[in-house]
Structures are given as structure tokens and as C-alpha cells.
Design an enzyme around this catalytic site. Structure first.
Site, PDB file in Angstrom:
ATOM      1  N   THR A 335      -8.210  35.241  94.981  1.00  0.00           N
ATOM      2  CA  THR A 335      -8.351  34.397  96.164  1.00  0.00           C
ATOM      3  C   THR A 335      -8.921  33.029  95.811  1.00  0.00           C
ATOM      4  O   THR A 335      -9.400  32.799  94.698  1.00  0.00           O
ATOM      5  CB  THR A 335      -9.280  35.050  97.202  1.00  0.00           C
ATOM      6  N   CYS A 336      -8.913  32.146  96.794  1.00  0.00           N
ATOM      7  CA  CYS A 336      -9.412  30.788  96.595  1.00  0.00           C
ATOM      8  C   CYS A 336     -10.926  30.686  96.762  1.00  0.00           C
ATOM      9  O   CYS A 336     -11.481  29.582  96.696  1.00  0.00           O
ATOM     10  CB  CYS A 336      -8.715  29.835  97.570  1.00  0.00           C
TER      11      CYS A 336
END
Length: 395
Positions: A335-336
Site C-alpha cells: 500500500t501507499c
């Protein structure tokens, strides 16, 4: 970047040839990330705990891995089940679990939760305060109560008595009020905390409950017939724990002091399923940052490794690629979010995109607490050794 030789803590030698072949063929068939659930290990864990606690009725706590194949596997072994939500009621009902093989142990419930359990046929509930006891006045002809005591345990992964349970004095008040209201109190319960390493915690709690059961009779209240000793039995993640038969020896000695007519229950969860699941993730990409190689995997903190955030479990990690030269590395999730990091400052061989990272002991509080954050889908679970079919099944 300086290489470091002969590191063993992340060596693929931890996996046998058959395991490596199974992992590679599963990824070829289903892609990654994967969670590989082995029902044979579920059986073995259940049987080992059953042998270590003879005479104790084991109710598998669904919370760590509420999977249909776990339910059916344990049901075939003669297990009972510990429920805490209406969703868990629906799960066991859908798998044909007889209601008289269940208890409902969440200390705090909505009226609808109580009605859902009763409609299914589960009649044993846990309370730890008078407010909760009063919820059973409309159902006093159908429900049986266990009063949960609190035994604080700062050494446990999760000190569950911080949130639930009452003192022995409060328990007597609850039992007395239940008698006045016509509610049947069946017995007592406790939970000494998840991953409890010291069996003395159980012994101390059992001794207090034993005395309390005798005090209840001395006060002229109806005798209590049941003691639920909860879960918390430890398993090995990064550190070896005491063998379960040795761990349970003092527990059994304490239980032997209870009145002969006492029925003893337990609520194992993690112990049954933690070793039964293997995680497989693949390297999506990589970068060098501050002298370390960052490998970005297709599973992470918001997925199967969610337990790293709240469960303090340190899952054994193994790359399939072998090399004597190892480098300071970081394993990050997909994920970011910057907190999505699985492991830092570990030594790994130089990996390529697409290489596989395997994590053991991934059965408890992993898939159950995973999310689809950032629209990265959760790992696919495949089921092995269910004996319904010789082939792997995707669930």
C-alpha cells in the site's frame, strides 16, 4: 553494499523440498498472495491439546480464524465451539454444528445477539456485570450463565482482563442477584490472556475460582457446576515455548483440586490454528534506500500481516531464493501507507522481482483481520488436507 555470509534466520533450508514444490505449484496455479491452510495441522494441534488437557471440553474460539474448513475439520474431531458474535453463530450453523456443542462467551451483548444465539439453540452465555445479567431476565427460562472473573496479566500478548471480568466479590453479588431474578448461573469463567507463557497464571486463577465455588455454597447459593478456563495457550513464533503437555501439567494439577462434579471447559483459538497457515507473498518491486534494499511485497500490514500491528506476533520469514551472500534489507507491504512495513533490518539474499517470501505461523489473527485497504485484495486462501478432495480448493 556490504554482503554478509551464511545467515540462517531467513534461510530457505527452513522449508523442506516438498513444501517448496507445493508453494511454487500453488502460486503457479492461483497466483499470489496466498494463505495455505493445512487442515492436518489443525487436527494435530487439537489432538495435542486434547491429550494435554484430558477431561477438559475444548471449545474452539472462532475469532482468530473463522473459516468453514476449520469448523468442519474440528467438528469431525469432536470439538465444541466458542462463539462471540451473531456472524459466528451463522458460520457454525451453516456448517452443521449442533447448538449444544457451543457456548457464547462475549461478556457484552446486544439483545439481538442474545436472541440470535438462542434461536440457534446456544444457551450458555457469559456475563461480568449486573447490567449484562439483567439483559437475561426476559430469557431466564432459556439461558444459562457463566460469570467471568478478571485476572490481570501484563505478560500476555493481550491482557483480556483489562477489558472484561469482575472481582470474586462482584461475582458473588452477580450470582446472588441472578438467584433473586430466577436466572440460572451455571459456573465461572476466566481468560488469563493471549499467548500466556507461564502456566502459573492458570493455576492461580483456577485456585481462586475453586475457592469462590466453595464460598458460593457456604453462602447458601446454588452450587456451581462448570469452570471455563479460557484460552491463551502459547505457540512458538520467533521464540520456542514450553511443550503443551509440559505446560498443562500444573494446570491439570490445579483442576484436580476442583469438586469431582465440576465440568471444565477451555476456549483455545491461536493454539489450534496459528501453525496451520503458511503465507506466500511475491516481490512487486525494489529500491535501495539508506543503505538497505527495500522489497515491496504484494501482501502487508493491511493484509495478512495485520497482526504485526496489534498482536505482537513475529512471523518466521523465509525467502525461497538461496544465496550465501545476504544484505541488509526491508520487507514492505504494497500500500501507499508508510507504516506498511513487515520487517526492517533483516538479512536477505539479493532477490528478484517475482521472488517469493514465505511466512509460517500465519493462522491466527491474519486473514481474520485483513482489509482491502488501497484496493489491494486480500490473499487467496487455499485449503489442503480437508479429505473432501485430494485437490487444493480455493475458498
Amino acid at each position: 553494499m556490504k554482503a554478509i555470509s551464511n545467515i540462517s534466520s531467513v534461510s530457505a533450508s527452513a522449508l523442506c523440498i516438498e513444501e517448496i514444490q507445493q508453494i511454487e505449484s500453488s502460486v503457479a496455479q492461483f497466483g499470489s498472495p496466498l494463505l495455505m491452510l493445512d487442515c492436518d495441522i489443525v487436527r494435530q494441534q487439537y489432538q495435542s491439546l486434547q491429550a494435554a488437557l484430558p477431561g477438559v471440553i475444548l471449545h474452539f474460539a472462532l475469532k482468530p480464524l473463522p473459516h468453514p474448513d476449520v469448523v468442519t475439520t474440528l467438528l469431525a474431531e469432536g470439538a465444541c465451539f466458542d462463539l462471540a458474535t451473531s456472524g459466528e453463530v451463522d458460520l457454525v450453523a451453516s456448517q452443521g454444528v449442533p447448538a449444544d456443542q457451543t457456548i457464547y462467551t462475549h461478556p457484552i451483548k446486544r439483545d439481538q445477539d442474545i436472541r440470535d444465539a438462542l434461536d440457534y439453540g446456544c444457551t450458555v452465555f457469559v456475563v461480568d456485570n449486573l447490567n449484562e445479567l439483567n439483559k437475561f431476565i426476559p430469557y431466564k427460562d432459556r439461558a444459562e450463565i457463566l460469570v467471568r472473573l478478571s485476572f490481570r496479566n501484563a505478560e500476555a500478548f493481550a491482557d483480556l482482563s483489562k477489558k472484561f471480568g469482575c472481582s470474586p466479590e462482584a461475582a458473588i453479588e452477580i450470582i446472588a442477584c441472578a438467584q433473586e431474578a430466577g436466572i440460572y448461573v451455571k459456573g465461572l469463567s476466566f481468560h488469563v490472556g493471549s499467548q500466556t507463557m507461564n502456566p502459573q497464571k492458570y493455576v492461580d486463577a483456577i485456585d481462586v475460582c475453586n475457592q469462590l465455588m466453595r464460598d458460593v455454597v457456604a453462602l447458601g447459593l446454588p452450587a456451581l457446576s462448570t469452570l471455563d478456563i479460557g484460552g491463551g495457550f502459547p505457540v512458538s513464533y520467533s521464540h520456542t515455548v514450553m511443550p503443551i503437555d509440559q505446560f498443562c501439567e500444573p494446570v491439570n494439577a490445579a483442576l484436580a483440586k476442583l469438586p469431582d462434579t465440576t465440568t471444565v471447559l477451555a476456549e483455545p483459538g491461536r493454539f489450534i490454528v496459528a501453525p496451520a497457515v503458511t503465507s506466500v507473498a511475491s516481490v512487486m518491486g525494489q529500491a535501495e534506500r539508506d543503505g538497505q534494499i527495500w522489497y515491496y511485497l504484494d501482501d502487508g500490514i493491511y493484509g495478512s500481516f495485520s497482526g504485526l500491528m496489534f498482536d505482537e506476533a513475529h512471523y518466521p520469514l523465509t525467502p525461497l531464493r538461496q544465496d550465501n551472500q545476504c544484505y541488509p534489507s526491508v520487507l514492505a507491504g504494497p500500500t501507499c501507507d508508510s507504516i506498511d512495513v513487515i520487517a526492517q533490518n533483516i538479512l536477505l539474499p539479493k532477490l528478484e522481482n517475482g521472488d517469493l517470501i514465505v511466512a509460517k505461523m500465519m493462522g491466527a489473527y491474519t486473514s481474520a483481520t485483513a482489509t482491502d485497504f488501497n484496493f489491494f485484495k486480500r490473499a487467496t486462501t487455499i485449503v489442503m488436507n480437508q479429505h473432501i478432495s485430494d485437490e487444493l480448493r480455493v475458498v
